[in-house]
Scaffold this motif. Structure first.
Motif, short mmCIF file in Angstrom:
data_model
loop_
_atom_site.label_atom_id
_atom_site.label_comp_id
_atom_site.label_asym_id
_atom_site.label_seq_id
_atom_site.Cartn_x
_atom_site.Cartn_y
_atom_site.Cartn_z
N ARG B 12 -21.14 -5.07 30.85
CA ARG B 12 -21.71 -5.56 29.59
C ARG B 12 -21.49 -4.53 28.48
NH1 ARG B 12 -22.40 -9.37 26.07
NH2 ARG B 12 -24.24 -9.08 24.74
N PHE B 14 -19.09 -2.41 28.31
CA PHE B 14 -17.67 -2.44 27.95
C PHE B 14 -17.36 -3.64 27.05
CE2 PHE B 14 -13.16 -3.27 28.53
CZ PHE B 14 -12.63 -2.01 28.35
N GLU B 15 -17.97 -4.77 27.38
CA GLU B 15 -17.77 -5.98 26.58
C GLU B 15 -18.29 -5.76 25.15
OE1 GLU B 15 -17.97 -9.85 28.84
OE2 GLU B 15 -19.57 -10.19 27.37
N LEU B 16 -19.44 -5.04 25.07
CA LEU B 16 -19.99 -4.75 23.74
C LEU B 16 -19.04 -3.85 22.94
CD1 LEU B 16 -23.78 -4.15 24.55
CD2 LEU B 16 -22.79 -6.05 23.25
N SER B 18 -15.86 -3.59 23.29
CA SER B 18 -14.68 -4.39 22.96
C SER B 18 -14.96 -5.26 21.73
CB SER B 18 -14.30 -5.26 24.16
OG SER B 18 -13.29 -6.17 23.84
N ALA B 19 -16.11 -5.92 21.72
CA ALA B 19 -16.47 -6.76 20.57
C ALA B 19 -16.76 -5.90 19.34
CB ALA B 19 -17.69 -7.62 20.90
N ILE B 21 -15.21 -3.11 18.40
CA ILE B 21 -14.00 -2.75 17.63
C ILE B 21 -13.35 -3.98 17.00
CG2 ILE B 21 -13.53 -0.68 19.02
CD1 ILE B 21 -11.20 -2.21 20.26
N GLU B 24 -17.12 -8.05 15.91
CA GLU B 24 -17.70 -9.34 16.26
C GLU B 24 -19.16 -9.26 16.71
OE1 GLU B 24 -16.51 -12.47 16.18
OE2 GLU B 24 -14.44 -12.10 15.56
N LEU B 25 -19.76 -8.07 16.63
CA LEU B 25 -21.16 -7.96 17.06
C LEU B 25 -22.11 -8.33 15.93
CD1 LEU B 25 -21.30 -4.67 19.18
CD2 LEU B 25 -21.15 -7.04 19.99
#
Lengths: 167, 250
Positions: B12, B14-16, B18-19, B21, B24-25
């Protein structure tokens, strides 16, 4: 289905450079990219496009489908594992620039090993600069799926990046 | 040296990143992550790796950007002119076939000769070849109603397309202008569209303007007979016809 209107043609003409970059990221080579781009344009012209369609998103969708069809019919992905194995005889003379070039080649090869759905999502967002919502619209999946596919793709690429040939 | 994601952060996380950069957060999630980045070196290191990867991805994708787009692809998408212009270069490419086409034209019926009346001379080129009509038949799809306007003001409705026994493509059409109208069939030989038969076609004011009448109706019996005798296969569907137009009927 109606053929392309002049505004749709103009939009696609303006988008050809981005579409070609998308094709390059998907196919992994310049020549394959141009073939994929031509196939995309021909399909669009042959099948037409609804008058109210977003020409750019429509084109990315057609391109995606053309690439997947191509993967299936030619089993393109089987070519990439050979590219991953670094040939130690091909050591460039200018070490620094060659190292950079090798890293990009290794990255291209690693991209080629990604599952198609991850590669499509990553390319649309990370290379083409589409938002998650736009990518979700083009790939016809939920935004959350785009988010997780991109993260998985990046995690896989970072693993490859830690391999010796990437240094 | 890379950091083992599984030991230092969750999927999770890592997904954060990724989003993050990708921009998209949601603002509050991004703010929380920014706070964590300030106090978690492993997270920061992973973010740096992701950012490097991101720039490499763009660099790899942009490596081909300096090469010009192939002209053949750009040409495919050139907007079609609203008024049809003659493809004179096609005629000059095939002088032998043009002569052959003229020989065929000379054998047309007397009714067809009426079509070459002086009032339409503007659309004709070499010895009566109707270059505007030929260009339109080369590039326009068949339609059940409505008209395409040629450069000289005449209106054309390509009605259908079919293969003949000689292996050529033929098209039935209705052409109207200067108060009269004809229905004809032209076939493509050596890159040229040559009318093989044409008969006067009576437009019914207010009705026929937009309605499609099949070739077997009324004054079009001779056209229907011609098609029956010459067609070597079914009438093309819209999709196949569009494909042939795209490929210049090859």
């Amino acid at each position: 289905m109606p053929s392309l209107s002049t505004p749709q043609r103009e939009l696609l003409l303006a988008e050809l450079g981005s579409l070609r970059r998308f094709c390059q990221s998907l196919s992994g080579s310049a020549s394959d990219a141009d073939d994929l781009l031509q196939m995309t344009v021909e399909r669009i012209l042959e099948k037409g496009m609804p008058a109210d369609a977003d020409a750019v998103k429509w084109a990315y969708r057609v391109c995606k489908n053309a690439w997947i069809d191509e993967l299936r019919s030619r089993e393109v992905r089987q070519r990439y594992p050979q590219q991953m194995a670094w040939d130690s005889d091909e050591v460039p003379s200018a070490e620094e620039s060659a190292g950079q070039e090798r890293a990009l080649e290794a990255l291209t090869a690693a991209l080629g090993k990604l599952p198609p759905e991850q590669r499509l999502a990553l390319t649309l967002v990370a290379v083409e600069g589409k938002s998650y919502a736009e990518a979700a619209d083009i790939l016809e999946v939920p935004v959350g799926t785009i988010m997780s596919r991109i993260a998985r793709a990046r995690a896989q690429l970072l693993k490859c990046r830690e391999a010796p040939e990437w240094e | 040296m890379g950091i083992d994601v599984e030991e230092t952060m969750t999927d999770r996380d890592f997904e954060l990143l990724s989003a993050y950069i990708d921009g998209e957060l949601e603002p509050e999630v991004a703010a929380t992550l920014t706070s964590r980045l300030a106090r978690e070196p492993a997270l920061r290191a992973r973010l740096a790796e992701l950012e490097t990867l991101q720039s490499q991805l763009r660099e790899a994708a942009g490596a081909n950007d300096t090469t010009p787009l192939p002209a053949r692809i750009r040409e495919l998408l050139q907007p079609q002119p609203t008024a049809i212009r003659p493809l004179l270069h096609r005629l000059t490419l095939f002088p032998g076939n043009l002569r052959q086409g003229l020989a065929i034209a000379a054998s047309l019926t007397a009714v067809a000769a009426l079509l070459l009346a002086p009032r339409w001379q503007a659309g004709h080129d070499i010895a009566g070849q109707d270059v505007l009509l030929a260009a339109a038949l080369e590039t326009l799809p068949s339609r059940a109603s409505g008209w395409d306007t040629l450069e000289d003001g005449r209106r054309l409705r390509a009605v259908l397309s079919f293969p003949n026994h000689a292996g050529s493509w033929c098209r039935e059409y209705v052409l109207t202008g200067a108060g009269s109208s004809v229905r004809g069939v032209a076939c493509r030989d050596g890159g040229n569209w040559t009318t093989r038969i044409a008969v006067p076609h009576n437009l019914l004011p207010g009705r026929d303007e937009e309605a499609y009448r099949p070739a077997s109706a009324g004054d079009s019996g001779s056209i229907a007979s011609f098609i029956d005798q010459n067609a070597a296969g079914d009438v093309l569907g819209a999709k196949k016809e569009a494909g042939l137009i795209t490929r210049s009927w090859q």
